[in-house]
Design an enzyme around this catalytic site. Structure first.
Site, PDB file in Angstrom:
ATOM      1  N   SER A 135       0.848  -1.196   0.000  1.00 26.03           N
ATOM      2  CA  SER A 135       0.000   0.000   0.000  1.00 26.03           C
ATOM      3  C   SER A 135       0.885   1.248   0.000  1.00 26.03           C
ATOM      4  CB  SER A 135      -0.947  -0.049   1.202  1.00 26.03           C
ATOM      5  OG  SER A 135      -1.989   0.886   1.070  1.00 26.03           O
ATOM      6  N   ARG A 203     -12.168   6.963   8.668  1.00 28.39           N
ATOM      7  CA  ARG A 203     -11.704   5.595   8.831  1.00 28.39           C
ATOM      8  C   ARG A 203     -12.761   4.585   8.366  1.00 28.39           C
ATOM      9  NH1 ARG A 203      -7.267   2.401   8.824  1.00 28.39           N
ATOM     10  NH2 ARG A 203      -7.312   0.800  10.441  1.00 28.39           N
ATOM     11  N   ASP A 280      -8.906  -6.160  -4.831  1.00 25.43           N
ATOM     12  CA  ASP A 280      -8.303  -4.933  -4.317  1.00 25.43           C
ATOM     13  C   ASP A 280      -8.901  -3.759  -5.090  1.00 25.43           C
ATOM     14  OD1 ASP A 280      -6.727  -2.785  -3.530  1.00 25.43           O
ATOM     15  OD2 ASP A 280      -4.876  -3.953  -3.488  1.00 25.43           O
ATOM     16  N   HIS A 309      -7.679  -5.609  -0.652  1.00 29.29           N
ATOM     17  CA  HIS A 309      -6.463  -4.845  -0.395  1.00 29.29           C
ATOM     18  C   HIS A 309      -5.732  -5.331   0.857  1.00 29.29           C
ATOM     19  CE1 HIS A 309      -3.619  -1.618  -0.521  1.00 29.29           C
ATOM     20  NE2 HIS A 309      -4.013  -1.133   0.638  1.00 29.29           N
ATOM     21  N   ASP A 310      -6.474  -5.723   1.879  1.00 30.35           N
ATOM     22  CA  ASP A 310      -5.858  -6.191   3.118  1.00 30.35           C
ATOM     23  C   ASP A 310      -5.159  -7.532   2.958  1.00 30.35           C
ATOM     24  OD1 ASP A 310      -6.305  -4.059   4.761  1.00 30.35           O
ATOM     25  OD2 ASP A 310      -7.892  -4.987   5.951  1.00 30.35           O
TER      26      ASP A 310
END
EC number: 2.3.1.31
Length: 337
Positions: A135, A203, A280, A309-310
């Protein structure tokens, strides 16, 4: 907390930061081939951590692991602009004697890499076997290959693209606006990040992009508790958790720096090995692979995962071996020097 001082740093904006310090973690044997690990947006320098407080990549780095600290020394810096010991908005401005807060200058990914280059030299490290990160950390890995090709043998950028996408910039803008329009933000001179509901919302929006819709559906299954969807409770918790442990001005500084990321027109001569992850949303493989094909020495793998993405933070059993093999291939010529 361990820090290294690099003195003054001239930024791409031409502004100068004085008395710059970077906090860092260093594992493995000094003198061994060096790996630089770069953390993501809200990460820190504790990639390995301790037995009591394992780091965010402790499943990947350690004795006998994919990044083997019996073979390599591993250095991780808290990024310039961060809030875990490195110079950033919470630091004291030596010119005023007060915290920088909103007056902290805008940064670029290249500023961060140049700071770390200076810090490595201060630590007596004159060469890197590899730079590894995901990232935001992947952005830095790409910039390392661009800025310092003679300093590093290879780069391993994970879950990243050569330029930050408009989709990613759009979600960053949601986060930036959520924070900066909060009534308690006070132009960046707020009392406590934990007071900012806009920070929590930023967030929450980001969390939706980090994992696949399938994973959300599988985990929550429209379940409720006390009249609230469990997915809503999860997002509330994640927002509150970050606002309590991270600084809002640092978050803004790093979001805006991410938006500057673009090496899409650069030719990177060092060896590149990258992993992309299915689902992602922020860094899709279809934006990465065509660029990789234009590079002189690039290879890649696509990892099937529901984590999106994680994916670069979990399921090391799926992809850690790729990292191990690539690092081992890089270290052999290093050891023969």
């Amino acid at each position: 907390m361990t820090t290294v001082s690099i003195g003054s740093l001239t930024l791409e904006s031409t502004e100068v930061l004085h008395n710059v310090e970077l906090a860092y973690e260093r594992c493995g044997k000094e003198g061994a081939p060096a790996i630089l690990v770069c953390h993501a947006l809200t990460g820190d320098q504790f990639a390995v951590g301790t037995a009591e407080n394992p780091g965010w990549w402790s499943g990947l780095i350690g004795p006998g692991k994919a990044v083997d600290t019996d073979v390599f020394q591993v250095i991780t810096f808290n990024v310039l602009g961060g809030c875990h010991g490195s110079t950033g908005p919470t630091s004291i401005n030596p010119e005023t004697g007060e915290p920088y807060r909103a007056s902290f200058p805008l940064l670029t990914i290249r500023d961060m890499v140049r700071a770390e280059y200076a810090a490595l030299k201060e630590l007596g490290i004159s060469h890197l076997t590899a730079v590894l990160g995901g990232s935001l950390g992947g952005m830095k890995a790409l910039e390392w290959g661009h800025l310092y090709p003679d300093f590093v043998d290879g780069i391993l950028p994970l879950a990243v693209t050569p330029a930050y996408s408009d989709y990613g910039v759009a979600f960053n803008w949601i986060g930036i606006q959520s924070i900066e329009t909060d009534a308690l933000f006070e132009g960046g001179n707020y009392v406590d990040s934990a007071d900012l509901k806009g920070f929590e919302l930023a967030r929450m929006a980001a969390m939706v992009t980090y994992r696949s819709g399938n994973l959300f559906d599988q985990r929550f299954r429209r379940s409720t508790k006390e009249g609230q969807f469990q997915v809503e409770s999860y997002l509330d918790y994640q927002g509150q958790k970050l606002a309590k442990r991270f600084d809002a001005n640092s978050y803004l500084t790093l979001l805006k720096a991410m938006n500057t990321h673009d090496v899409s027109r650069e030719k990177i001569d060092v060896e590149i090995f990258t992993l992309s992850f299915t689902y992602d949303l922020l860094y899709p493989s279809e934006q990465m692979i065509p660029w990789l094909k234009s590079m002189p020495n690039a290879s890649w793998e696509i990892i099937e995962t529901q984590f999106g993405h994680d994916g670069f933070l979990v399921e090391f059993e799926k992809w850690g071996e790729y990292i191990q093999k690539k690092l081992n291939s890089l270290v052999v010529p290093e050891l023969m020097r």
